[in-house]
Design an enzyme around this catalytic site. Structure first.
Site, PDB file in Angstrom:
ATOM      1  N   PRO A  16      -5.945  -0.735  -4.549  1.00  0.00           N
ATOM      2  CA  PRO A  16      -5.196   0.368  -5.153  1.00  0.00           C
ATOM      3  C   PRO A  16      -3.845   0.652  -4.508  1.00  0.00           C
ATOM      4  CG  PRO A  16      -7.081   1.187  -3.908  1.00  0.00           C
ATOM      5  CD  PRO A  16      -7.239  -0.306  -4.009  1.00  0.00           C
ATOM      6  N   ASN A  17      -2.911   0.989  -5.366  1.00  0.00           N
ATOM      7  CA  ASN A  17      -1.548   1.435  -5.003  1.00  0.00           C
ATOM      8  C   ASN A  17      -0.636   0.320  -4.500  1.00  0.00           C
ATOM      9  OD1 ASN A  17      -2.054   4.243  -5.595  1.00  0.00           O
ATOM     10  ND2 ASN A  17      -3.311   4.287  -3.743  1.00  0.00           N
ATOM     11  N   ARG A  20       6.822   2.520  -2.144  1.00  0.00           N
ATOM     12  CA  ARG A  20       5.781   3.347  -1.551  1.00  0.00           C
ATOM     13  C   ARG A  20       5.885   3.349  -0.028  1.00  0.00           C
ATOM     14  NH1 ARG A  20      -0.271   1.192  -0.610  1.00  0.00           N
ATOM     15  NH2 ARG A  20      -1.129   3.152   0.130  1.00  0.00           N
ATOM     16  N   TYR A  56       5.257   0.381   4.984  1.00  0.00           N
ATOM     17  CA  TYR A  56       4.974  -0.894   4.322  1.00  0.00           C
ATOM     18  C   TYR A  56       6.205  -1.777   4.102  1.00  0.00           C
ATOM     19  CZ  TYR A  56       0.570   1.488   3.496  1.00  0.00           C
ATOM     20  OH  TYR A  56      -0.601   2.152   3.671  1.00  0.00           O
ATOM     21  N   ASN A  65      -6.762  -7.637   0.109  1.00  0.00           N
ATOM     22  CA  ASN A  65      -6.289  -6.408   0.745  1.00  0.00           C
ATOM     23  C   ASN A  65      -6.957  -5.272  -0.033  1.00  0.00           C
ATOM     24  OD1 ASN A  65      -5.093  -4.159   1.748  1.00  0.00           O
ATOM     25  ND2 ASN A  65      -2.987  -4.914   1.625  1.00  0.00           N
ATOM     26  N   ALA A  79      -6.914   1.252   0.346  1.00  0.00           N
ATOM     27  CA  ALA A  79      -7.672   2.436   0.786  1.00  0.00           C
ATOM     28  C   ALA A  79      -9.186   2.209   0.737  1.00  0.00           C
ATOM     29  CB  ALA A  79      -7.286   3.644  -0.066  1.00  0.00           C
ATOM     30  N   HIS A 103     -11.560   1.550   3.812  1.00  0.00           N
ATOM     31  CA  HIS A 103     -12.121   2.593   4.681  1.00  0.00           C
ATOM     32  C   HIS A 103     -13.261   3.368   4.025  1.00  0.00           C
ATOM     33  CE1 HIS A 103      -8.346   1.496   6.470  1.00  0.00           C
ATOM     34  NE2 HIS A 103      -7.679   1.986   5.444  1.00  0.00           N
ATOM     35  N   ASP A 130     -20.519  -4.720   0.005  1.00  0.00           N
ATOM     36  CA  ASP A 130     -21.738  -5.355  -0.510  1.00  0.00           C
ATOM     37  C   ASP A 130     -21.399  -6.512  -1.450  1.00  0.00           C
ATOM     38  OD1 ASP A 130     -23.296  -3.634   0.929  1.00  0.00           O
ATOM     39  OD2 ASP A 130     -23.970  -2.430  -0.777  1.00  0.00           O
ATOM     40  N   GLU A 162      -9.667 -10.623   5.100  1.00  0.00           N
ATOM     41  CA  GLU A 162      -9.080  -9.313   4.789  1.00  0.00           C
ATOM     42  C   GLU A 162      -7.679  -9.240   5.390  1.00  0.00           C
ATOM     43  OE1 GLU A 162     -11.596  -5.846   5.152  1.00  0.00           O
ATOM     44  OE2 GLU A 162     -10.047  -4.845   6.334  1.00  0.00           O
ATOM     45  N   HIS A 174      -3.987  -6.791   5.814  1.00  0.00           N
ATOM     46  CA  HIS A 174      -3.277  -5.513   5.677  1.00  0.00           C
ATOM     47  C   HIS A 174      -1.832  -5.710   6.102  1.00  0.00           C
ATOM     48  CE1 HIS A 174      -6.958  -3.327   4.957  1.00  0.00           C
ATOM     49  NE2 HIS A 174      -7.502  -4.021   5.941  1.00  0.00           N
ATOM     50  N   LEU A 175      -0.945  -5.072   5.376  1.00  0.00           N
ATOM     51  CA  LEU A 175       0.468  -5.098   5.753  1.00  0.00           C
ATOM     52  C   LEU A 175       0.669  -4.386   7.084  1.00  0.00           C
ATOM     53  CD1 LEU A 175       1.325  -4.065   2.196  1.00  0.00           C
ATOM     54  CD2 LEU A 175       2.519  -5.997   3.202  1.00  0.00           C
ATOM     55  N   SER A 176       0.062  -3.215   7.202  1.00  0.00           N
ATOM     56  CA  SER A 176       0.239  -2.395   8.407  1.00  0.00           C
ATOM     57  C   SER A 176      -0.889  -2.659   9.400  1.00  0.00           C
ATOM     58  CB  SER A 176       0.246  -0.906   8.018  1.00  0.00           C
ATOM     59  OG  SER A 176      -1.018  -0.525   7.502  1.00  0.00           O
ATOM     60  N   ARG A 235      -2.853   3.501  13.251  1.00  0.00           N
ATOM     61  CA  ARG A 235      -2.530   4.564  12.296  1.00  0.00           C
ATOM     62  C   ARG A 235      -3.547   5.699  12.420  1.00  0.00           C
ATOM     63  NH1 ARG A 235      -1.153   2.253   6.582  1.00  0.00           N
ATOM     64  NH2 ARG A 235      -0.487   4.432   6.370  1.00  0.00           N
ATOM     65  N   ARG A 289      -8.186   5.431   9.183  1.00  0.00           N
ATOM     66  CA  ARG A 289      -7.834   4.055   8.774  1.00  0.00           C
ATOM     67  C   ARG A 289      -8.275   3.033   9.817  1.00  0.00           C
ATOM     68  NH1 ARG A 289      -4.182   4.629   4.464  1.00  0.00           N
ATOM     69  NH2 ARG A 289      -2.988   6.533   4.706  1.00  0.00           N
TER      70      ARG A 289
HETATM   71  C1  DQA Z   1      -3.212  -1.072   3.686  1.00  0.00           C
HETATM   72  C2  DQA Z   1      -3.706  -0.051   4.726  1.00  0.00           C
HETATM   73  C3  DQA Z   1      -4.612   0.973   4.066  1.00  0.00           C
HETATM   74  O1  DQA Z   1      -5.046   1.932   5.022  1.00  0.00           O
HETATM   75  C4  DQA Z   1      -3.879   1.718   2.963  1.00  0.00           C
HETATM   76  O2  DQA Z   1      -4.751   2.601   2.292  1.00  0.00           O
HETATM   77  C5  DQA Z   1      -3.193   0.802   2.020  1.00  0.00           C
HETATM   78  C6  DQA Z   1      -2.522  -0.392   2.517  1.00  0.00           C
HETATM   79  C7  DQA Z   1      -2.211  -2.085   4.293  1.00  0.00           C
HETATM   80  O3  DQA Z   1      -2.014  -3.124   3.688  1.00  0.00           O
HETATM   81  O4  DQA Z   1      -1.618  -1.819   5.352  1.00  0.00           O
HETATM   82  O5  DQA Z   1      -3.098   1.089   0.820  1.00  0.00           O
HETATM   83  O6  DQA Z   1      -4.321  -1.818   3.210  1.00  0.00           O
END
Ligand code: DQA
Length: 146
Positions: free
Chosen positions: A10-11, A18, A23, A75, A78, A81, A88, A99, A101-103, A108, A112
């Site tokens: 998501p997002n 964003r 990011y 990725n 959200a 978490h 599952d 997995e 993640h950008l950050s 953080r 997270r």
């Molecule tokens: C994220 C880190 C997550 O905590 C956050 O909700 C995201 C982006 C990252 O790529 O750093 O949407 O997955």
């Protein structure tokens, strides 16, 4: 040729606009182009999807093996978490998953700093922005060979 399913949670379609302080300016389109370039180098096929819906991600993971995918790059954003369902699904798929993640989620907010999904994966890469995806795909290629 082995085929990878890459999933954005998501997002992530909003990347570029964003929270750019966290990011960066990179867009999902740029990430996808980089993933396709890297997949070609690694001689892997790749299908990339983004969804804001937990159930859709669960469905995509659940049907990955049947659709002939050899591994999953994800990725979960959200849902990392919160989602027992995605964890599952990854466990049930029994395909190697990485997995990304950008950050760096570990420096953080406290909520997270825990990933429900990472224990269902071969490994996790976090904190390198666009590079996290490239490194993640390389890690997945490595896992597929070993
Ligand atoms: C994220 C880190 C997550 O905590 C956050 O909700 C995201 C982006 C990252 O790529 O750093 O949407 O997955």
């Amino acid at each position: 040729m082995k085929k990878i399913l890459a999933l954005h949670g998501p997002n992530l379609q909003l990347l570029g606009d964003r929270e750019t302080g966290i990011y960066g300016k990179v867009t999902m389109r740029q990430i996808n182009e980089e993933l396709k370039r890297e997949a070609k180098k690694l001689k892997l096929g790749i299908v990339i999807k983004q969804s804001n819906h937990e159930g859709e991600l669960v469905d995509d993971i659940g049907s990955a093996r049947k659709k002939g995918f050899a591994g999953i790059l994800i990725n979960p954003a959200a849902y990392t978490h919160t989602s027992v369902a995605i964890r599952d699904a990854l466990l049930a798929a029994s395909l190697p998953a990485v997995e990304v993640h950008l950050s760096n989620i570990y420096k953080r907010e406290e909520f997270r700093q825990h990933s429900l999904t990472a224990p269902a994966c071969v490994g996790q890469i976090a904190g390198f922005g666009l590079e996290s995806y490239r490194l993640g795909l390389q890690g997945l290629a490595f896992a597929l060979k070993s």
